[in-house]
Design a protein around this motif. Structure first.
Motif, PDB file in Angstrom:
ATOM      1  N   LEU A   3       0.868  -1.172   0.000  1.00  0.00           N
ATOM      2  CA  LEU A   3       0.000   0.000   0.000  1.00  0.00           C
ATOM      3  C   LEU A   3       0.905   1.223   0.000  1.00  0.00           C
ATOM      4  CD1 LEU A   3      -2.626  -0.993   2.736  1.00  0.00           C
ATOM      5  CD2 LEU A   3      -2.737  -1.391   0.277  1.00  0.00           C
ATOM      6  N   VAL A   4       0.663   2.133  -0.928  1.00  0.00           N
ATOM      7  CA  VAL A   4       1.515   3.311  -1.054  1.00  0.00           C
ATOM      8  C   VAL A   4       0.646   4.557  -1.036  1.00  0.00           C
ATOM      9  CG1 VAL A   4       3.215   4.507  -2.450  1.00  0.00           C
ATOM     10  CG2 VAL A   4       3.197   1.997  -2.397  1.00  0.00           C
ATOM     11  N   GLU A   5       0.842   5.364   0.008  1.00  0.00           N
ATOM     12  CA  GLU A   5       0.106   6.616   0.131  1.00  0.00           C
ATOM     13  C   GLU A   5       0.875   7.748  -0.545  1.00  0.00           C
ATOM     14  OE1 GLU A   5      -0.233   4.562   4.281  1.00  0.00           O
ATOM     15  OE2 GLU A   5       1.289   4.925   2.741  1.00  0.00           O
ATOM     16  N   SER A   6       0.121   8.722  -0.982  1.00  0.00           N
ATOM     17  CA  SER A   6       0.716   9.930  -1.554  1.00  0.00           C
ATOM     18  C   SER A   6      -0.270  11.078  -1.407  1.00  0.00           C
ATOM     19  CB  SER A   6       1.079   9.717  -3.026  1.00  0.00           C
ATOM     20  OG  SER A   6      -0.078   9.463  -3.799  1.00  0.00           O
ATOM     21  N   GLY A   7       0.226  12.278  -1.659  1.00  0.00           N
ATOM     22  CA  GLY A   7      -0.645  13.437  -1.647  1.00  0.00           C
ATOM     23  C   GLY A   7      -0.520  14.324  -0.428  1.00  0.00           C
ATOM     24  N   GLY A   8       0.288  13.916   0.534  1.00  0.00           N
ATOM     25  CA  GLY A   8       0.468  14.741   1.713  1.00  0.00           C
ATOM     26  C   GLY A   8       1.251  16.007   1.399  1.00  0.00           C
ATOM     27  N   GLY A   9       1.271  16.903   2.366  1.00  0.00           N
ATOM     28  CA  GLY A   9       2.016  18.132   2.166  1.00  0.00           C
ATOM     29  C   GLY A   9       1.709  19.154   3.230  1.00  0.00           C
ATOM     30  N   VAL A  22      -2.537   3.596  -3.248  1.00  0.00           N
ATOM     31  CA  VAL A  22      -2.549   2.596  -4.310  1.00  0.00           C
ATOM     32  C   VAL A  22      -2.166   1.247  -3.718  1.00  0.00           C
ATOM     33  CG1 VAL A  22      -1.588   1.893  -6.521  1.00  0.00           C
ATOM     34  CG2 VAL A  22      -1.973   4.321  -6.041  1.00  0.00           C
ATOM     35  N   ALA A  23      -3.009   0.258  -3.955  1.00  0.00           N
ATOM     36  CA  ALA A  23      -2.787  -1.074  -3.397  1.00  0.00           C
ATOM     37  C   ALA A  23      -2.389  -2.052  -4.498  1.00  0.00           C
ATOM     38  CB  ALA A  23      -4.041  -1.571  -2.700  1.00  0.00           C
ATOM     39  N   SER A  24      -1.498  -2.948  -4.171  1.00  0.00           N
ATOM     40  CA  SER A  24      -1.092  -3.990  -5.109  1.00  0.00           C
ATOM     41  C   SER A  24      -0.845  -5.280  -4.347  1.00  0.00           C
ATOM     42  CB  SER A  24       0.174  -3.566  -5.868  1.00  0.00           C
ATOM     43  OG  SER A  24       1.245  -3.336  -4.986  1.00  0.00           O
ATOM     44  N   GLY A  25      -0.941  -6.394  -5.068  1.00  0.00           N
ATOM     45  CA  GLY A  25      -0.673  -7.687  -4.454  1.00  0.00           C
ATOM     46  C   GLY A  25      -1.852  -8.296  -3.726  1.00  0.00           C
ATOM     47  N   ASN A  75      -7.279   0.494  -8.445  1.00  0.00           N
ATOM     48  CA  ASN A  75      -6.775  -0.059  -7.179  1.00  0.00           C
ATOM     49  C   ASN A  75      -6.367   1.061  -6.210  1.00  0.00           C
ATOM     50  OD1 ASN A  75      -7.127  -2.540  -8.358  1.00  0.00           O
ATOM     51  ND2 ASN A  75      -5.066  -3.289  -7.923  1.00  0.00           N
ATOM     52  N   THR A  76      -7.192   2.070  -6.135  1.00  0.00           N
ATOM     53  CA  THR A  76      -6.835   3.262  -5.369  1.00  0.00           C
ATOM     54  C   THR A  76      -7.966   3.674  -4.429  1.00  0.00           C
ATOM     55  OG1 THR A  76      -5.432   4.048  -7.182  1.00  0.00           O
ATOM     56  CG2 THR A  76      -6.078   5.662  -5.521  1.00  0.00           C
ATOM     57  N   VAL A  77      -7.566   4.046  -3.245  1.00  0.00           N
ATOM     58  CA  VAL A  77      -8.478   4.592  -2.244  1.00  0.00           C
ATOM     59  C   VAL A  77      -8.083   6.040  -2.013  1.00  0.00           C
ATOM     60  CG1 VAL A  77      -9.378   4.357   0.091  1.00  0.00           C
ATOM     61  CG2 VAL A  77      -8.624   2.336  -1.156  1.00  0.00           C
ATOM     62  N   TYR A  78      -9.085   6.892  -1.845  1.00  0.00           N
ATOM     63  CA  TYR A  78      -8.834   8.316  -1.671  1.00  0.00           C
ATOM     64  C   TYR A  78      -9.356   8.808  -0.329  1.00  0.00           C
ATOM     65  CZ  TYR A  78      -8.243   8.066  -6.731  1.00  0.00           C
ATOM     66  OH  TYR A  78      -7.831   7.727  -7.992  1.00  0.00           O
ATOM     67  N   LEU A  79      -8.681   9.810   0.188  1.00  0.00           N
ATOM     68  CA  LEU A  79      -9.152  10.520   1.375  1.00  0.00           C
ATOM     69  C   LEU A  79      -9.178  11.999   1.019  1.00  0.00           C
ATOM     70  CD1 LEU A  79      -9.973  10.681   4.361  1.00  0.00           C
ATOM     71  CD2 LEU A  79      -7.535  10.855   4.925  1.00  0.00           C
ATOM     72  N   TYR A  93      -2.084   7.164   7.374  1.00  0.00           N
ATOM     73  CA  TYR A  93      -1.805   5.812   6.921  1.00  0.00           C
ATOM     74  C   TYR A  93      -3.038   5.187   6.284  1.00  0.00           C
ATOM     75  CZ  TYR A  93       2.198   6.141  10.076  1.00  0.00           C
ATOM     76  OH  TYR A  93       3.357   6.531  10.716  1.00  0.00           O
ATOM     77  N   CYS A  94      -2.788   4.429   5.259  1.00  0.00           N
ATOM     78  CA  CYS A  94      -3.816   3.619   4.614  1.00  0.00           C
ATOM     79  C   CYS A  94      -3.634   2.182   5.086  1.00  0.00           C
ATOM     80  CB  CYS A  94      -3.651   3.727   3.101  1.00  0.00           C
ATOM     81  SG  CYS A  94      -4.676   2.632   2.122  1.00  0.00           S
ATOM     82  N   ALA A  95      -4.738   1.464   5.279  1.00  0.00           N
ATOM     83  CA  ALA A  95      -4.662   0.081   5.732  1.00  0.00           C
ATOM     84  C   ALA A  95      -5.718  -0.751   5.028  1.00  0.00           C
ATOM     85  CB  ALA A  95      -4.865   0.005   7.236  1.00  0.00           C
ATOM     86  N   GLY A  96      -5.385  -2.014   4.748  1.00  0.00           N
ATOM     87  CA  GLY A  96      -6.292  -2.916   4.070  1.00  0.00           C
ATOM     88  C   GLY A  96      -6.732  -4.053   4.953  1.00  0.00           C
TER      89      GLY A  96
END
Length: 120
Positions: A3-9, A22-25, A75-79, A93-96
């Motif tokens: 799981l890879v988060e992005s968009g912070g700042g 973005v989730a994979s696997g 395969n993406t989750v948004y906040l 953090y994103c969690a599955g």
């Protein structure tokens, strides 16, 4: 599983920000996903979650300001975070997991987190 988060700042109070995960696997459509955050010196707390059937749930502290969505094709989750406050500053953090549950212990996979800093 990754799981890879992005968009912070860094943003000013009152601004908006959208985080992505973005989730994979894993079989993305079968999983629920949660968003959690941890501020310096504080325990990790739940932000919200979304089920495989697109039903969201939110913590009282963010309900009405934050919205969680998912794009199964990507395969993406948004906040989506609106009207950000100083107290929203944290690592997000994103969690599955199998369900949308507002409990961090029920999630099996975690991302590395992305920093959100809200300034006055």
């Amino acid at each position: 599983v990754q799981l890879v988060e992005s968009g912070g700042g860094l943003v000013q109070a009152g601004a908006s920000l959208r985080l992505s995960c973005v989730a994979s696997g894993l079989s993305f459509v079968d999983y629920g996903f949660g968003w959690f955050r941890q501020a310096p010196g504080k325990e990790r707390e739940v932000v919200g979650c979304i089920s495989s059937s697109l039903s969201p749930g939110y913590a009282n502290s963010v309900r009405g300001r934050f919205a969680i969505s998912r794009d199964n094709a990507r395969n993406t989750v948004y906040l989506q975070m609106n009207n950000l406050k100083l107290e929203d500053t944290a690592v997000y953090y994103c969690a599955g997991g199998y369900y949308c549950i507002l409990n961090s212990t029920k999630y099996h996979y975690w991302g590395q987190g992305t920093q959100v800093t809200v300034s006055s």
